[in-house]
Design a protein around this motif. Structure first.
Motif, PDB file in Angstrom:
ATOM      1  N   VAL A  80       1.844   1.787 -11.456  1.00 30.43           N
ATOM      2  CA  VAL A  80       2.315   0.528 -11.432  1.00 30.43           C
ATOM      3  C   VAL A  80       4.026   0.345 -11.754  1.00 30.43           C
ATOM      4  CG1 VAL A  80       2.170  -1.917 -12.169  1.00 30.43           C
ATOM      5  CG2 VAL A  80       0.199  -0.603 -11.748  1.00 30.43           C
ATOM      6  N   GLU A  81       4.254   0.893 -12.966  1.00 31.15           N
ATOM      7  CA  GLU A  81       5.619   0.874 -13.038  1.00 31.15           C
ATOM      8  C   GLU A  81       6.446   1.468 -12.015  1.00 31.15           C
ATOM      9  OE1 GLU A  81       8.637   2.249 -16.861  1.00 31.15           O
ATOM     10  OE2 GLU A  81       6.539   2.573 -16.805  1.00 31.15           O
ATOM     11  N   ARG A  82       6.116   2.682 -11.775  1.00 35.70           N
ATOM     12  CA  ARG A  82       6.945   3.062 -10.533  1.00 35.70           C
ATOM     13  C   ARG A  82       6.880   2.687  -9.274  1.00 35.70           C
ATOM     14  NH1 ARG A  82       7.133   9.797 -10.816  1.00 35.70           N
ATOM     15  NH2 ARG A  82       6.730   9.870 -13.179  1.00 35.70           N
ATOM     16  N   ARG A  88       0.904  -1.399  -0.207  1.00 40.78           N
ATOM     17  CA  ARG A  88      -0.061   0.130  -0.112  1.00 40.78           C
ATOM     18  C   ARG A  88       0.943   1.228   0.100  1.00 40.78           C
ATOM     19  NH1 ARG A  88      -3.326  -3.410   3.292  1.00 40.78           N
ATOM     20  NH2 ARG A  88      -2.134  -2.444   5.122  1.00 40.78           N
ATOM     21  N   HIS A  89       1.701   1.148   0.657  1.00 36.35           N
ATOM     22  CA  HIS A  89       2.879   2.576   0.840  1.00 36.35           C
ATOM     23  C   HIS A  89       3.395   2.707  -0.548  1.00 36.35           C
ATOM     24  CE1 HIS A  89       5.626   5.281   2.659  1.00 36.35           C
ATOM     25  NE2 HIS A  89       6.718   4.766   2.031  1.00 36.35           N
ATOM     26  N   ALA A  90       3.897   1.570  -1.166  1.00 34.29           N
ATOM     27  CA  ALA A  90       4.539   1.911  -2.516  1.00 34.29           C
ATOM     28  C   ALA A  90       3.661   2.333  -3.467  1.00 34.29           C
ATOM     29  CB  ALA A  90       5.218   0.576  -2.829  1.00 34.29           C
ATOM     30  N   LEU A  91       2.603   1.952  -3.468  1.00 27.46           N
ATOM     31  CA  LEU A  91       1.210   2.085  -4.428  1.00 27.46           C
ATOM     32  C   LEU A  91       1.019   3.796  -4.135  1.00 27.46           C
ATOM     33  CD1 LEU A  91      -0.966  -0.923  -4.566  1.00 27.46           C
ATOM     34  CD2 LEU A  91       0.297   0.134  -6.419  1.00 27.46           C
ATOM     35  N   LEU A  92       0.719   4.328  -2.996  1.00 24.69           N
ATOM     36  CA  LEU A  92       0.590   5.455  -2.631  1.00 24.69           C
ATOM     37  C   LEU A  92       1.589   6.391  -2.854  1.00 24.69           C
ATOM     38  CD1 LEU A  92      -1.457   5.318   0.654  1.00 24.69           C
ATOM     39  CD2 LEU A  92      -2.274   5.502  -1.494  1.00 24.69           C
TER      40      LEU A  92
END
Length: 214
Positions: free
Chosen positions: A54-56, A29-33
């Motif tokens: 998604v790529e980032r 969740r942290h990475a997506l946000l």
């Protein structure tokens, strides 16, 4: 004799596995946000694409939809995260001032306002996302609802037990004015050139709030 296995209910292994699973989900969740915040900042909400987020993030598109349901869910989650931090910081500041013996409603209000504005600087990258009014369908209503709740809290705080703020319509208007000043100041602070400039704006806004409140 029957022995407990790690995967069985109540087993130690399950607790460790559950903890690891929760930690992985939290990291996802942290990475997506974090990725969504960067893409929204670079592209604007309308032009931001799921593929780039998604790529980032390095997270699968399936996980993105599982946790947030899509781009709108990411936007709302970022908004809720920021506003929760602002509200919690303000509430802590008011509580700390009360514990220190402060009982003047205006002084308590200023303590909360200062803490709120400080978060606008500390979380300026996120705060900038919401200044232009761009966002998914329903985001304007979300912001208005939050502003109304915030104004009601400020009215209650300002009125206090000593009735520092005027009652009735006059009190509501005063709270509206003060809340609006803080909101607009937050925009300026989030776009300040430096921490020194942000601190100067915060100090001046607090002086203005005191004059208006009294």
């Amino acid at each position: 004799m029957r022995t407990s296995r790690p995967h069985e209910e109540g087993g130690a292994g399950e607790g460790h596995a559950g903890g690891r699973q929760w930690a992985r989900a939290d990291a996802t969740r942290h990475a997506l946000l974090a990725a969504a915040q960067r893409v929204f900042a670079d592209r604007g909400y309308a032009d931001a694409g799921i593929a780039e987020i998604v790529e980032r993030s390095g997270i699968s598109v399936g996980s993105l939809y599982h946790h947030y349901g899509g781009k709108a869910g990411l936007y709302v989650a970022l908004w809720e995260e920021l506003t929760a931090e602002q509200e919690e910081s303000a509430a802590r500041a008011v509580s700390t001032a009360r514990k220190a013996g402060e009982d003047d409603p205006i002084a308590l209000f200023i303590a909360g306002a200062r803490a709120y504005l400080q978060v606008c600087w500390e979380r300026r990258e996120a705060a900038r996302l919401f200044h232009g009014g761009e966002g998914p369908s329903g985001s304007s209503l979300m912001r208005r609802s939050r502003a109304q709740r915030w104004m009601a809290q400020n009215t209650k705080l300002l009125h206090g037990t000593s009735g520092a703020a005027p009652a009735g319509r006059a009190g509501q208007v005063l709270s509206l004015v003060l809340t609006t000043v803080i909101g607009e100041a937050g925009r300026e602070i989030a776009t300040a050139e430096s921490e020194t400039e942000a601190a100067e704006i915060i100090d001046e806004v607090c002086r203005i709030l005191i004059r208006l409140a009294r």
